[in-house]
Design a protein around this motif. Structure first.
Motif, mmCIF file in Angstrom:
data_model
loop_
_atom_site.group_PDB
_atom_site.id
_atom_site.type_symbol
_atom_site.label_atom_id
_atom_site.label_comp_id
_atom_site.label_asym_id
_atom_site.label_seq_id
_atom_site.Cartn_x
_atom_site.Cartn_y
_atom_site.Cartn_z
ATOM 1 N N ALA A 49 67.946 14.585 1.840
ATOM 2 C CA ALA A 49 68.990 15.069 1.016
ATOM 3 C C ALA A 49 68.522 15.698 -0.407
ATOM 4 N N ALA A 50 67.264 15.258 -0.748
ATOM 5 C CA ALA A 50 66.817 15.904 -2.058
ATOM 6 C C ALA A 50 66.106 17.113 -1.565
ATOM 7 N N LEU A 51 65.658 17.199 -0.470
ATOM 8 C CA LEU A 51 64.897 18.633 -0.087
ATOM 9 C C LEU A 51 66.187 19.590 0.089
ATOM 10 N N PHE A 52 67.204 19.277 0.787
ATOM 11 C CA PHE A 52 68.116 20.296 0.795
ATOM 12 C C PHE A 52 68.771 20.682 -0.411
ATOM 13 N N THR A 53 68.844 19.673 -1.622
ATOM 14 C CA THR A 53 69.320 20.012 -2.767
ATOM 15 C C THR A 53 68.473 21.033 -3.266
ATOM 16 N N LEU A 54 67.070 20.602 -3.205
ATOM 17 C CA LEU A 54 65.967 21.597 -3.862
ATOM 18 C C LEU A 54 66.016 22.972 -3.250
ATOM 19 N N ILE A 55 66.220 23.152 -1.833
ATOM 20 C CA ILE A 55 66.238 24.304 -1.329
ATOM 21 C C ILE A 55 67.393 25.246 -1.833
ATOM 22 N N GLN A 56 68.653 24.524 -2.096
ATOM 23 C CA GLN A 56 69.637 25.391 -2.777
ATOM 24 C C GLN A 56 69.350 26.022 -4.174
ATOM 25 N N LYS A 57 68.715 25.063 -4.690
ATOM 26 C CA LYS A 57 68.284 25.544 -6.259
ATOM 27 C C LYS A 57 67.459 26.681 -6.177
ATOM 28 N N ASN A 58 66.167 26.431 -5.370
ATOM 29 C CA ASN A 58 65.298 27.559 -5.233
ATOM 30 C C ASN A 58 65.718 28.635 -4.785
ATOM 31 N N SER A 64 72.729 22.033 -11.396
ATOM 32 C CA SER A 64 73.360 20.653 -11.042
ATOM 33 C C SER A 64 74.935 20.852 -11.219
ATOM 34 N N SER A 65 75.357 21.730 -12.248
ATOM 35 C CA SER A 65 76.825 22.119 -12.124
ATOM 36 C C SER A 65 77.543 22.738 -10.842
ATOM 37 N N ASP A 66 76.537 23.484 -10.631
ATOM 38 C CA ASP A 66 77.075 24.397 -9.321
ATOM 39 C C ASP A 66 77.186 23.211 -7.953
ATOM 40 N N LEU A 67 76.045 22.739 -8.076
ATOM 41 C CA LEU A 67 76.128 21.615 -7.013
ATOM 42 C C LEU A 67 77.225 20.741 -7.022
ATOM 43 N N GLY A 68 77.654 20.139 -8.181
ATOM 44 C CA GLY A 68 78.906 19.239 -8.389
ATOM 45 C C GLY A 68 80.076 19.845 -7.784
ATOM 46 N N VAL A 69 80.259 21.374 -8.019
ATOM 47 C CA VAL A 69 81.404 21.927 -7.539
ATOM 48 C C VAL A 69 81.512 22.190 -6.085
ATOM 49 N N LEU A 70 80.073 22.379 -5.466
ATOM 50 C CA LEU A 70 80.214 22.350 -4.024
ATOM 51 C C LEU A 70 80.350 21.201 -3.213
ATOM 52 N N TRP A 71 79.800 20.213 -3.912
ATOM 53 C CA TRP A 71 79.596 19.011 -3.039
ATOM 54 C C TRP A 71 80.200 17.834 -3.539
ATOM 55 N N GLY A 72 80.701 17.969 -4.895
ATOM 56 C CA GLY A 72 81.244 16.687 -5.582
ATOM 57 C C GLY A 72 80.149 15.901 -6.410
ATOM 58 N N SER A 73 79.059 16.196 -6.091
ATOM 59 C CA SER A 73 78.088 15.448 -6.828
ATOM 60 C C SER A 73 76.923 16.459 -7.173
ATOM 61 N N PRO A 74 76.241 16.197 -8.312
ATOM 62 C CA PRO A 74 75.033 17.126 -8.711
ATOM 63 C C PRO A 74 73.914 16.768 -7.960
ATOM 64 N N SER A 75 73.732 15.670 -7.287
ATOM 65 C CA SER A 75 72.821 15.171 -6.506
ATOM 66 C C SER A 75 73.212 14.548 -5.091
ATOM 67 N N GLN A 236 76.150 26.463 6.742
ATOM 68 C CA GLN A 236 76.616 26.939 5.753
ATOM 69 C C GLN A 236 77.563 27.988 6.136
ATOM 70 N N GLN A 237 78.628 28.540 5.709
ATOM 71 C CA GLN A 237 79.681 29.435 6.159
ATOM 72 C C GLN A 237 79.281 30.620 5.437
ATOM 73 N N SER A 238 78.591 30.475 4.588
ATOM 74 C CA SER A 238 77.842 31.790 3.728
ATOM 75 C C SER A 238 76.832 31.698 3.278
ATOM 76 N N CYS A 239 75.875 32.493 2.937
ATOM 77 C CA CYS A 239 74.608 32.297 2.311
ATOM 78 C C CYS A 239 74.407 33.199 1.130
ATOM 79 N N PRO A 240 74.689 32.964 -0.163
ATOM 80 C CA PRO A 240 74.999 31.465 -0.480
ATOM 81 C C PRO A 240 76.550 31.342 -0.528
ATOM 82 N N LEU A 241 76.793 29.954 -0.685
ATOM 83 C CA LEU A 241 78.418 29.775 -0.732
ATOM 84 C C LEU A 241 79.092 30.015 -2.094
ATOM 85 N N LEU A 242 78.294 30.185 -3.119
ATOM 86 C CA LEU A 242 78.985 30.508 -4.523
ATOM 87 C C LEU A 242 78.597 31.902 -4.564
#
Length: 242
Positions: A49-58, A64-75, A236-242
Motif C-alpha cells: 500500500a505504501a508503494l502505491f501511495t509513493l507512486i502517486q506522489k512521485n 498527503s492532503s491530496d491523498l486524503g481527499v482521494l482515499w479518505g486517508s493521507p496514508s 484508475q478512471q483517469s491518470c491522474p485522478l485529481l
C-alpha cells in the motif's frame, strides 16, 4: 531507470506460454513504469500500500492532503484501497465510484492496474502493481475444477517471497543453489509473479495464490470450500485522478 528492453524481459517469462493481447489503452502505464523504477532502485518500503501511495506522489505530485481527499486517508492501507476499489466507501465531496474501475475479466488486465487483497481478521491485506498482461500457464497444484491459471507480473513491497520458481521469479530471492527453494530474500520493493485463477468459460476472476509455485495455498474470492482472501484488480478512471 530501466530501459524499455529490460521492462519487456521482466514481463515476458517463457515463449512457450500463451500470452494475452495488448493492454487496453485506458490503463495508467505511468503507474507500472514508476513501480519498475522503484523496484530497480530496491526502494525500502514497509508495504505494498505504501508503494502505491509513493507512486502517486512521485508521478503526479500528490501531497498527503491530496491523498486524503482521494482515499479518505493521507496514508491508505490495503483495506482502504480495496474498499475504494469495490465502492464500499466513497470520499465525501466526490462522486460515487469516481476513483477505481474494477477489472473483473482476466482478458482485460493490463500494466498499470492495481491488485488489492482485502484485509481479514488475521491478515492486513496487500497491494501490488500489475506490470504486464497475465500469461496462461499449464495448471499447477492446487488445481481448482476447470479454472484456468495465469502468471501475473507485479511489483510490490513485501517481506514474504513470492515462491521460488525460476521462470516466474521474485527478483529479491537468491537461491542457495540453482533450482533450490532455500536461499536469501531481500525485503522491500521488487518484481515478482502471482498466480490468478479464472473461470474457463467466462474469464471471471475466482482466486489467487501468492506465487506461481506448485502447492501454494489457494485463496478464493468467496465461499466456504477454500480459505477466502478477496482481491480486486482496480484501474484508475483517469491518470491522474485529481
Amino acid at each position: 531507470m530501466l530501459s524499455n528492453a529490460a521492462r519487456f524481459l521482466m514481463v515476458s517469462a517463457a515463449a512457450s506460454l500463451v500470452a494475452l493481447g495488448s493492454a487496453p489503452a485506458e490503463a495508467c502505464q505511468e503507474i507500472a513504469d514508476e513501480a519498475l523504477d522503484l523496484a530497480a532502485a530496491q526502494t525500502p518500503l514497509a508495504s505494498g500500500a505504501a508503494l502505491f501511495t509513493l507512486i502517486q506522489k512521485n508521478v503526479w505530485g500528490y501531497s498527503s492532503s491530496d491523498l486524503g481527499v482521494l482515499w479518505g486517508s493521507p496514508s491508505p492501507s490495503s483495506a482502504v484501497y480495496y474498499d475504494n476499489a469495490v465502492d464500499l466507501i466513497d470520499v465525501i465531496g466526490t462522486a460515487a465510484g469516481d476513483d477505481f474501475t474494477p477489472i473483473t475479466n482476466i482478458a482485460n488486465i493490463a500494466a498499470g492496474d492495481v491488485l488489492v487483497i482485502d484485509a481479514t481478521g488475521t491478515y492486513s491485506g496487500h497491494t501490488a502493481i500489475v506490470t504486464g498482461a497475465p500469461q496462461q500457464i499449464n495448471a499447477l497444484n492446487p488445481k481448482i475444477g476447470t479454472d484456468t491459471q495465469w502468471a501475473l507480473p507485479i511489483v510490490d513491497s513485501t517481506t514474504s517471497v513470492h515462491g521460488c520458481s525460476t521462470i516466474f521469479a521474485d527478483d529479491r530471492f537468491t537461491a542457495s543453489a540453482p533450482g533450490s527453494c532455500t536461499g536469501t530474500f531481500r525485503g522491500g520493493v521488487g518484481t515478482a509473479f502471482m498466480r490468478i485463477y479464472a473461470d474457463a468459460t467466462t474469464g471471471a476472476l475466482t482466486g489467487h495464490t501468492w506465487s506461481v509455485t506448485s502447492g501454494g495455498t489457494f485463496y478464493a474470492q468467496s465461499g466456504t470450500t477454500y480459505p477466502v482472501r478477496s482481491f480486486v484488480i482496480a484501474r484508475q478512471q483517469s491518470c491522474p485522478l485529481l
